[in-house]
Design a protein around this motif. Structure first.
Motif, PDB file in Angstrom:
ATOM      1  N   SER A 118     -22.731  14.123   2.957  1.00 50.18           N
ATOM      2  CA  SER A 118     -23.207  14.294   1.564  1.00 50.18           C
ATOM      3  C   SER A 118     -22.519  13.531   0.669  1.00 50.18           C
ATOM      4  CB  SER A 118     -22.968  15.825   1.266  1.00 50.18           C
ATOM      5  OG  SER A 118     -21.586  16.022   1.337  1.00 50.18           O
ATOM      6  N   HIS A 119     -21.720  12.771   1.064  1.00 47.47           N
ATOM      7  CA  HIS A 119     -20.890  11.883  -0.177  1.00 47.47           C
ATOM      8  C   HIS A 119     -21.558  10.551  -0.375  1.00 47.47           C
ATOM      9  CE1 HIS A 119     -17.984  14.972   0.619  1.00 47.47           C
ATOM     10  NE2 HIS A 119     -17.936  14.616   1.916  1.00 47.47           N
ATOM     11  N   VAL A 120     -22.259   9.804   0.467  1.00 49.81           N
ATOM     12  CA  VAL A 120     -22.696   8.564   0.407  1.00 49.81           C
ATOM     13  C   VAL A 120     -24.146   8.520   0.786  1.00 49.81           C
ATOM     14  CG1 VAL A 120     -22.351   6.230   0.581  1.00 49.81           C
ATOM     15  CG2 VAL A 120     -20.235   7.532   0.759  1.00 49.81           C
ATOM     16  N   MET A 121     -24.805   8.086  -0.282  1.00 44.81           N
ATOM     17  CA  MET A 121     -26.300   7.943   0.086  1.00 44.81           C
ATOM     18  C   MET A 121     -26.715   6.733   1.206  1.00 44.81           C
ATOM     19  SD  MET A 121     -29.314   7.092  -2.315  1.00 44.81           S
ATOM     20  CE  MET A 121     -29.067   5.232  -2.343  1.00 44.81           C
ATOM     21  N   GLU A 143     -23.708   9.590  -6.737  1.00 40.78           N
ATOM     22  CA  GLU A 143     -24.044  10.175  -5.386  1.00 40.78           C
ATOM     23  C   GLU A 143     -24.451  11.576  -5.253  1.00 40.78           C
ATOM     24  OE1 GLU A 143     -24.199   8.738  -2.648  1.00 40.78           O
ATOM     25  OE2 GLU A 143     -23.306   6.872  -2.856  1.00 40.78           O
ATOM     26  N   LEU A 144     -24.170  12.303  -6.391  1.00 42.08           N
ATOM     27  CA  LEU A 144     -24.422  13.923  -6.401  1.00 42.08           C
ATOM     28  C   LEU A 144     -25.679  14.200  -6.916  1.00 42.08           C
ATOM     29  CD1 LEU A 144     -20.916  15.065  -6.891  1.00 42.08           C
ATOM     30  CD2 LEU A 144     -22.107  14.861  -4.711  1.00 42.08           C
ATOM     31  N   VAL A 186     -24.940   4.264  -8.839  1.00 38.06           N
ATOM     32  CA  VAL A 186     -25.524   5.149  -8.040  1.00 38.06           C
ATOM     33  C   VAL A 186     -24.730   6.393  -8.233  1.00 38.06           C
ATOM     34  CG1 VAL A 186     -26.493   6.073  -5.874  1.00 38.06           C
ATOM     35  CG2 VAL A 186     -26.565   3.602  -6.425  1.00 38.06           C
TER      36      VAL A 186
END
Lengths: 158, 1147
Positions: B1080-1083, A29-30, A27
């Protein structure tokens, strides 16, 4: 409301095989996954028809191809096809679509809902009604209508 | 008499209809106990009860009779005299006529009739009297369900246990039974009815008996029930299953051959039913009946049976092509139940009556089908329906050929020449010697149908020979028709298969040909040894061909894997039916070749494929595996020296793969088959030999070196851990010898001098030294607890020194040592064995200022020996970090065995962690603070916090079951419950930066503890965890810890008890979760936070209602999340929260 059903015997289509998303192995992340046609369709397809215990997908009222999304410009257009030309349920179906989208989409979206050209007797009137903010708000003040809409949207959370 | 009044009272209680059933049951038990213990005789009882048994009040009379009957059913083990038996049975027989008190009479009769011979049984004459009374007096169908059931039970008992007495009742019996069972609908009664019919059939087996006359009447009643079908599926009789009933009915159908003229036509008629279940049932019944009725009776139905089987399997087959069938020849079908049952029927009929086969082989449709196989050349051109038929014909022929040699002959005679013709094969002339002659291939035709049927036939006759081979009496099959036919064609068949495998260019349409080609070769190669048609030369040819595919054809993945699989099957078959000649040629052709592959530099084949082939072949037999291991060992030797001497990079890759094969496949394989440890032992020893012999050991690019070292360590650990105690001692002694001979043991000096800091670091040591210590550490890591370690002190010193130089494997070894060392020296004269206490003494001396002997438990005075830190600053940093890591591993070892010293270690870690805030810090600590700058200090603190991660988490590289760690149950829970209060109280007292680190430690502890333990403490933990999240989420580097805590939170929120704890902190929890929805760093963190919010929506309404606006606002932002998964969760969450209040659409 009329006592009989408007379309007593609709054609039921088989559910199409879903395009599956292949999830990337690692995945990022960004990376941004924009809202796309398939996602909107996944939100809408199992709304129940107001008259019959079938989903809108099974009745081919909406199809994946009838959804146009532009994520960058926050615009969405859904075109649906009533099962019969004089279908008085068209407005209810349209209202269901709108409520469902209001609940599921971020507020930045502008949503256009319209009847497929040439499939409904009072096409222009229906389109106007569905895209008039005031009239939608007024419709949602009506408890009978809201109950009906909620009933149609209910199965999506089972 | 006191007693008598008591039991009379019991009788009254029972007879009184106003008492409850439980009271009545208690009375029966009480009286029965009295009679059992001879406190009351049966005669007295009956005499006392007379009034109840004979009164004209039918309710009381029936209660009385039931009481007597119930008593008798409890007294089945109590011997009665003949006279009392006689009068009792006489009484009940007579009472059968009393319809108002029938139940008691039937129960009584049953109780008496079921008695065993050693406690006195009723005579035949009496039984007959019962039966006659039954026949005369009981109108079964007009009774209620329970009485009907009882009367069926009585009849069943009469027929089963007293067959001799009722046999001559004859026609009367049949009349009454027919009447009694006609129209029965209750499932439980029906089970009995079916059984009664079965018993009747056993009672009158002969053709002259009454059954022959009554068969039609009886079947007329039975036949109505077929097929069993419940109209009220959810009735109260759920205890009787449809299957159970259906089976009982089937047994009743097949109970006597006299039913045949009625049952078979009925069943055949039901086959045309549109109900699939009826068809399945019919086939099942016919199969069963065929077996019971015998071939003579079934012969006249043969035509009809074949027609129905053909209809179900060939004409309208209901089978589906399995999706994954592409790789296995494209002919893998899943049958419907109907087809399965039809094949079972066919098998049964063929087995019973060999003549049946003529129907099949003369069948027009099948013959036409076989004759026109050649219209489809290409596999993909064949329509699915034809494939289904092809499959059906193949299966039918297989079923026909399997049961006996004669049947096999007939099938072969009829079809084999046709198939050979269709494939374009002719009998090979003996003069032809060259197998690969091109012109003999020209005649081979691509005819998939023929190929498929041919393979099916071969498989069938192989099955036949194998089953014959299992018999002790081996008939000579070599002169049988099919055998001679096959042997005359075997050569050309092999050629044709080889041609099919080779001819194509790996395109998809040919995959089916390749599959069946390889399968054909495999079948031919796995005929049992006693079987002649496949001669040794053909066998060898097949092996050579398959091996050459494996060796040269790796570009065609399909044929490569198939060929390898075929070789494995062939090898397994040799293992099953030993045949020395074939085994020898298999070994010389296949195993040698494969082993050669691995050890040679033959480079066209990728090494991973080589190793896979070698392992797969080796895994079939132990001898082969030993041979393969030998080859691999050689390969390791040559490649190691290639890497070492010439810096050959390719060899390095191969070497890593070789070592991985050892650790991932070969050692586990040996472990699985058990017993054999020669391979791991010799592997470990040979590695040590190699190290010993190469004095100048250097692997140039460090990256490659560490890769290789990693693989070697892994293999070494696996090898040592699979060995037994004795072998491990051999290995450790060998290793210690090598270590001793190297210059590393300048360490010996240390034995007297415990100050390790004078030791030279490993930093400037050679590559060889690093290998030596790492491998030695890996040996020690994976020892069994029982294995004694020589020169424990020296080894411990070595590890401590290395650890301080940052050598992690040494830390693992230290952890393992303290985990496994014996508590007390077992043999005090055996000075090499040293105990845990000594080891701990040494360790504590080196790391912590106090010695083990004078530190009492709970002594908080143990401090870090900071003298070690008074070097120049750069070194301090690394040394301290290493010390802390080492302490953590040692602590883990102690914790897992449940040793109390773990407390000292954790207290040391904690005291160091909190030294900033402690006012009364010692002088030494102040020194440290002076020499360290801010950054270093921060890093050090972080390392201290993370030490708790090492202590609590499961490690793959050491201290687990594979490496024989001593693991005390629930050690995590125990640590959690001791350390959490300490951490919490410290956190309250300390300043912000320290609290941050304490929270880190706490997070590690909590996230590794089983959830059940946490739930107990949820009330205390929830606020702290929220604080943790708040603090830790500010730094991106903590994202994994944050995720772990969040998972714990969600675990708490999903639980009932946890929800209560969360409800107390609802606003704080919601705030924190909302904050995390924008992490914001880890979904995964955003997703989990939203899921937690969903769970929060189920908390008590009053608690969460004020928070609703806040949550909905946050969620409407999450609806625009860049990730789809998060958006979907957000929709769910929004729905959950907006439905908690109203249907307003404002949000």
């Amino acid at each position: 409301m009329p006592s009989g059903l408007i379309n007593a015997n609709p054609t039921v289509y088989e559910r199409q095989e879903r395009r599956t998303r292949n999830a990337p192995a690692d995945v990022d992340e960004l990376a941004v996954e924009p809202i796309d046609q398939l996602e909107i369709f996944d939100i809408l397809f199992y709304i129940k028809d107001p008259e019959h215990p079938y989903s809108l997908e099974e009745l081919k009222v909406i199809t994946a191809d009838a959804i146009e999304v532009d994520d960058k410009r926050s615009h969405l257009r859904v075109t649906f096809t009533p099962t019969v030309e004089h279908c008085s349920m068209a407005t209810v179906i349209g209202l269901c679509l709108r409520v469902k989208l209001m609940r599921c989409l971020p507020p930045r979206y502008k949503v256009d809902i319209r009847v497929e050209p040439g499939t409904h007797a009072t096409e222009a009137a229906v389109n106007k009604q569905l895209n008039d903010k005031e009239r939608v708000a007024a419709a949602l003040e009506n408890p009978n209508l809201v109950d009906m809409v909620n009933e149609c949207l209910a199965p999506s959370f089972e | 008499m006191d007693d008598s009044t008591k039991w009379v009272k019991h009788i009254e209680l029972y007879v009184n209809s106003s008492t409850t059933p439980s009271q009545q049951a208690a009375s029966v038990d009480a009286i029965a106990a009295l009679v059992k213990n001879d406190m009351l005789t049966l005669e007295t009882l009956v005499r006392e009860m007379e009034i109840y048994l004979t009164t004209t009040d039918s309710i009381i009379r029936s209660r009385g009779i039931i009481l007597l009957a119930e008593l008798l059913s409890q007294l089945t083990l109590k011997p009665f005299s003949d006279s009392s038996l006689h009068s009792l049975i006489g009484f009940f027989t007579e009472r059968l006529a009393d319809w108002k008190a029938l139940r008691g009479a039937i129960v009584g009769c049953l109780a008496l009739l079921r008695r065993k011979i050693d406690v006195g049984i009723v005579t035949d004459i009496e039984v007959k009297a019962v039966a006659q009374s039954y026949l005369r007096n009981i109108p079964v169908q007009s009774l209620g369900q329970h009485e009907r059931k009882l009367s069926y039970e009585l009849m069943e008992c009469l027929l089963d246990c007293h067959a001799g007495a009722v046999r001559d009742l004859g026609d009367e019996l049949f009349d009454v039974i027919c009447e009694a069972i006609d129209g029965e609908k209750d499932p439980q009664c029906l089970l009995l009815v079916f059984h009664i019919v079965e018993s009747l059939a056993h009672l009158y087996p002969g053709p002259s008996g009454p059954l022959a006359n009554f068969a039609e009447d009886l079947f007329e009643i039975l036949g109505c029930y077929f097929p069993i079908h419940f109209t009220h599926p959810k009735g109260e009789d759920d205890d009787v299953k449809r299957e159970e009933l259906s089976r009982a009915l089937m047994i009743a159908f097949a109970s006597t051959p006299f039913f045949e003229p009625f049952s078979i036509p009925l069943l055949l008629e039901k086959l045309s039913s549109s109900l699939p279940s009826a068809k399945v049932e019919s086939f099942r019944y016919i199969s069963y009946c065929t077996a019971k009725y015998g071939p003579d009776r079934m012969a006249k139905h043969a035509q009809a049976l074949w027609a129905s089987v053909k209809d179900a399997t060939y004409i309208s087959p209901e089978s589906t092509l399995l999706m994954d069938s592409e790789s296995i020849g494209g002919m893998n079908f899943q049958y419907s139940d109907i087809m399965t049952q039809a094949y079972i029927l066919l098998q049964e009929v063929i087995r019973q009556d060999g003549g049946f086969i003529s129907l099949i082989i003369e069948d027009n449709d099948i013959n036409i089908f076989v004759n026109f196989l050649d219209q489809y050349k290409d596999f993909d051109d064949i329509p699915v329906q034809v494939k289904q038929r092809l499959h059906a014909v193949g299966h039918i022929l297989t079923v026909c050929a399997k049961p006996s040699v004669a049947l096999c002959n007939k099938v072969f005679e009829r079809f084999f020449p046709l198939l050979m013709d269709a494939l374009g094969l002719s009998v090979a002339k003996p003069s032809e010697s060259s197998y690969l002659d091109e012109d003999c291939f020209s005649s081979v035709k691509y005819n998939f149908g023929a190929l498929y049927l041919c393979i099916e036939l071969l498989a069938a006759c192989r099955y036949l020979t194998v089953s014959l081979d299992d018999c002790t009496l081996i008939p000579d099959v070599s002169h049988q028709t099919w055998c001679t036919m096959l042997s005359s064609f075997s050569k050309s068949l092999v050629k044709a298969f080889i041609f099919l495998i080779r001819s194509n260019n790996a395109d998809k349409t040919h995959s089916a040909y390749v599959y069946f080609g390889v399968k054909g070769l495999q079948i031919l190669a796995t005929f049992p040894g006693s079987f002649l048609p496949v001669s040794k030369s053909i066998y060898d040819k097949i092996l050579v061909e398959l091996v050459s595919i494996v060796t040269y054809d790796m570009n065609r993945t399909l044929s490569w894997t198939l060929a390898l699989k075929a070789l494995v099957e062939i090898s397994l078959f040799i293992d099953k039916s030993p045949d020395s000649e074939k085994a020898a040629s298999f070994e010389s052709i296949v195993v040698e070749k494969i082993v050669d592959l691995t050890s040679s530099d033959y480079s066209a084949m990728p090494s991973s494929l080589k190793l896979q082939a070698a392992f797969d072949i080796g895994a079939t037999r132990k001898v082969f595996m030993l041979r393969v291991a030998e080859g691999l060992d050689e390969a390791i030797s040559t490649n190691l020296s290639a890497v070492n001497d010439h810096g050959n990079l390719e060899s390095h890759e191969l070497l890593v793969k070789l070592l991985d094969t050892y650790s991932n496949k070969i050692f586990p394989w040996f472990l699985e088959i058990g017993g054999s440890e020669e391979i791991p032992l010799s592997f470990a020893l040979s590695i040590w030999d190699k190290i010993e012999n190469s004095r100048s050991f250097s692997i140039s690019p460090p990256k490659i070196g560490s890769d290789l070292l990693g693989a070697t360590i892994n293999a070494m650990k696996k090898a040592v851990s699979t060995c037994s105690k004795e072998s491990q001692e051999i290995i450790i002694n060998k290793a210690f010898g090598v270590l001793l001979s190297s210059k590393l043991f300048a360490i010996q000096e240390f034995e007297s001098d415990s100050s390790i800091l004078k030791a030279e670091g490993l930093k400037n040591s050679s590559c060889r030294d690093e290998w030596l210590t790492s491998l030695f550490a890996s040996v020690v890591t994976s020892l069994r607890p029982q294995t004694s370690i020589p020169h424990g002190k020296m080894i411990l010193q070595l590890f401590i020194t290395n650890l301080l130089n940052g050598h992690i494997p040494s830390a693992h070894a230290l952890g393992s040592m303290v985990n496994k060392l014996p508590l007390k020296d077992p043999g005090s004269n055996f000075s090499k064995n040293f105990s845990l206490d000594e080891a701990l003494d040494m360790i504590f001396c080196s790391f912590i200022g106090t010695s083990c002997s004078d530190s009492t438990p709970g002594n908080e005075g143990s401090e870090i020996d900071f003298s070690s830190l008074r070097l120049h600053t750069i070194e301090i940093q690394s040394v301290k970090l290493n010390t802390i890591n080492g302490l953590a591993w040692i602590g883990k070892g102690l914790l897992m065995r449940g040793h109390e010293k773990v407390k000292d270690i954790t207290m040391t870690l904690l005291s160091f962690l909190t030294l900033n805030s402690n006012a009364g810090v010692s002088r030494e600590v102040q020194d440290v603070k002076e020499v360290c700058d801010e950054d270093d200090m921060h890093q050090l603190m972080k390392c201290l916090g993370d030490a708790f991660h090492i202590i609590m988490s499961d490690s793959k590289s050491c201290l687990n079951r594979t490496y024989h760690a001593t693991i005390r149950p629930l050690y995590k829970q125990r640590f959690f419950s001791t350390i959490t209060p300490i951490l919490l109280s410290l956190a309250v007292k300390s300043e912000l930066s320290v609290r941050y680190m304490l929270y880190r430690a706490l997070a590690h502890v909590v996230s590794n503890t089983p959830l059940t333990a946490i739930l107990g403490e949820a009330k205390k933990l929830v606020p702290v965890l929220l604080d943790c999240l708040n603090m830790l989420s500010k730094d991106v580097l903590n994202k994994e810890i944050v995720y772990d805590i969040l998972l714990v939170m969600s675990g708490i929120l999903m639980n009932k008890n946890g929800q209560e704890a969360a409800a107390d902190n609802a606003p704080g929890t919601v705030n924190q979760l909302i904050e995390l929805t924008t992490y914001s760093h880890v979904m995964a963190i955003r997703e989990t936070a939203i899921q937690c919010l969903v769970a929060m929506s189920e908390l008590p309404y009053a608690r969460i209602y004020p928070l609703r606006t806040q949550v909905l606002q946050a969620i409407s932002k999450a609806l625009d999340d860049p990730k789809r998964v998060v958006r979907q969760e957000a929709v769910r969450c929004r729905q959950a929260w907006s439905s908690t209040s109203s249907r307003s659409l404002q949000f």
